[in-house]
Write a protein that holds these residues in place. Structure first.
Motif, PDB file in Angstrom:
ATOM      1  N   ASP A 162      24.996   3.282 -31.761  1.00 40.98           N
ATOM      2  CA  ASP A 162      26.006   3.825 -32.448  1.00 40.98           C
ATOM      3  C   ASP A 162      25.449   4.377 -33.814  1.00 40.98           C
ATOM      4  O   ASP A 162      24.656   4.003 -34.160  1.00 40.98           O
ATOM      5  N   GLY A 167      26.061   5.353 -36.766  1.00 45.23           N
ATOM      6  CA  GLY A 167      26.960   5.075 -37.641  1.00 45.23           C
ATOM      7  C   GLY A 167      26.132   3.504 -38.323  1.00 45.23           C
ATOM      8  O   GLY A 167      27.063   3.858 -39.547  1.00 45.23           O
ATOM      9  N   ARG A 168      25.229   3.719 -37.412  1.00 45.27           N
ATOM     10  CA  ARG A 168      24.144   2.274 -38.332  1.00 45.27           C
ATOM     11  C   ARG A 168      23.104   2.947 -38.053  1.00 45.27           C
ATOM     12  O   ARG A 168      22.264   1.814 -38.566  1.00 45.27           O
ATOM     13  N   THR A 223      20.659   5.169 -40.198  1.00 38.04           N
ATOM     14  CA  THR A 223      19.869   6.418 -42.027  1.00 38.04           C
ATOM     15  C   THR A 223      19.624   7.564 -40.786  1.00 38.04           C
ATOM     16  O   THR A 223      18.130   7.395 -41.093  1.00 38.04           O
ATOM     17  N   ARG A 279      27.958  13.720 -48.501  1.00 38.72           N
ATOM     18  CA  ARG A 279      28.231  12.816 -46.614  1.00 38.72           C
ATOM     19  C   ARG A 279      27.393  13.225 -45.770  1.00 38.72           C
ATOM     20  O   ARG A 279      27.433  14.664 -45.766  1.00 38.72           O
ATOM     21  N   ASP A 293      27.883  13.819 -41.773  1.00 36.30           N
ATOM     22  CA  ASP A 293      29.054  13.264 -41.164  1.00 36.30           C
ATOM     23  C   ASP A 293      28.087  13.396 -39.502  1.00 36.30           C
ATOM     24  O   ASP A 293      26.620  14.544 -39.219  1.00 36.30           O
ATOM     25  N   VAL A 294      28.108  12.564 -38.412  1.00 34.43           N
ATOM     26  CA  VAL A 294      28.238  12.432 -37.077  1.00 34.43           C
ATOM     27  C   VAL A 294      28.684  13.411 -36.504  1.00 34.43           C
ATOM     28  O   VAL A 294      30.789  13.239 -36.613  1.00 34.43           O
ATOM     29  N   LYS A 345      28.604  13.224 -30.117  1.00 34.85           N
ATOM     30  CA  LYS A 345      27.249  12.348 -29.966  1.00 34.85           C
ATOM     31  C   LYS A 345      27.174  12.138 -28.309  1.00 34.85           C
ATOM     32  O   LYS A 345      29.179  12.324 -27.892  1.00 34.85           O
ATOM     33  N   ALA A 350      22.609  12.435 -31.407  1.00 37.39           N
ATOM     34  CA  ALA A 350      23.947  12.751 -32.046  1.00 37.39           C
ATOM     35  C   ALA A 350      23.176  13.863 -33.232  1.00 37.39           C
ATOM     36  O   ALA A 350      22.298  14.340 -33.257  1.00 37.39           O
ATOM     37  N   VAL A 358      24.144  15.577 -36.954  1.00 33.37           N
ATOM     38  CA  VAL A 358      24.501  15.556 -37.834  1.00 33.37           C
ATOM     39  C   VAL A 358      24.310  16.419 -38.586  1.00 33.37           C
ATOM     40  O   VAL A 358      23.904  17.873 -37.809  1.00 33.37           O
TER      41      VAL A 358
END
Length: 191
Positions: free
Chosen positions: A57, A59-60, A62, A71, A73-74, A77, A92, A94
């Motif tokens: 994931d 989202g987990r 850094t 911020r 953004d992804v 994916k 991913a 980003v």
């Protein structure tokens, strides 16, 4: 008198109740009847073997991208087994969040370490945001990662309007991801 002879054929609530009870009894009895070689399992996955690990994931993770006050953004994916080891990796894309313009993209390959609570880790950087390219499309298939990249030929080109288009592919070879160009028909200018 013919009408009076048919009065007894009109369904009454008691008829419906008797019919429903009979059908319920048949269904219940059928659930107890099994072939002699039938076996019970606790889950459908147990019969199929071990479940493959979920795709990492993004989202987990850094990511090594400095967005200042904005911020990260992804934006895209895709997942698949990229190195043929039987595990699923995630690619991913980003970029820093922006209300205007097109910030450059970074493309990273993520793997899931063993352990259910372990965070995914970055195992490869395919495109560093410092190269000032934007990923338009991303696909994963047959162990390859394909992307359409947009960029700028000079610093004078407005950041809203990329004038360089390139289609690339990354594939796992010799222990690393190797980048190659897709056919010229898919690329209007080299980056």
């Amino acid at each position: 008198m013919a009408g009076q002879d048919l009065l007894h054929t009109q369904p009454r609530p008691m008829h419906w109740l008797a019919t429903a009870t009979a059908i319920s009894a048949v269904v219940a009895a059928a659930s107890f009847v099994q072939p002699p070689d039938a076996k019970a399992t606790t889950s459908p996955v147990a019969a199929a073997g071990p479940r493959p690990a979920a795709a990492p994931d993004p989202g987990r993770v850094t990511f090594p991208v400095d967005c200042g006050p904005n911020r990260l953004d992804v934006v895209k994916k895709a997942s698949g087994d990229l190195d043929g080891d039987g595990t699923t990796e995630t690619v991913a894309v980003v970029r820093c969040h922006s209300q205007t313009g097109t910030p450059p993209s970074g493309v990273y390959v993520l793997a899931q370490p063993s352990g259910p609570k372990a965070a995914p880790r970055i195992v490869a950087t395919l495109l560093d945001p410092a190269r000032r390219r934007t990923v338009q499309t991303l696909t994963v298939g047959n162990g390859a990662i394909s992307a359409a990249l947009l960029g700028y030929s000079t610093l004078d080109v407005p950041r809203c309007c990329p004038d360089v288009h390139r289609s690339v592919k990354w594939q796992w070879k010799g222990g690393k991801f190797v980048q190659s160009e897709l056919p010229a028909a898919m690329s209007t200018q080299g980056l």
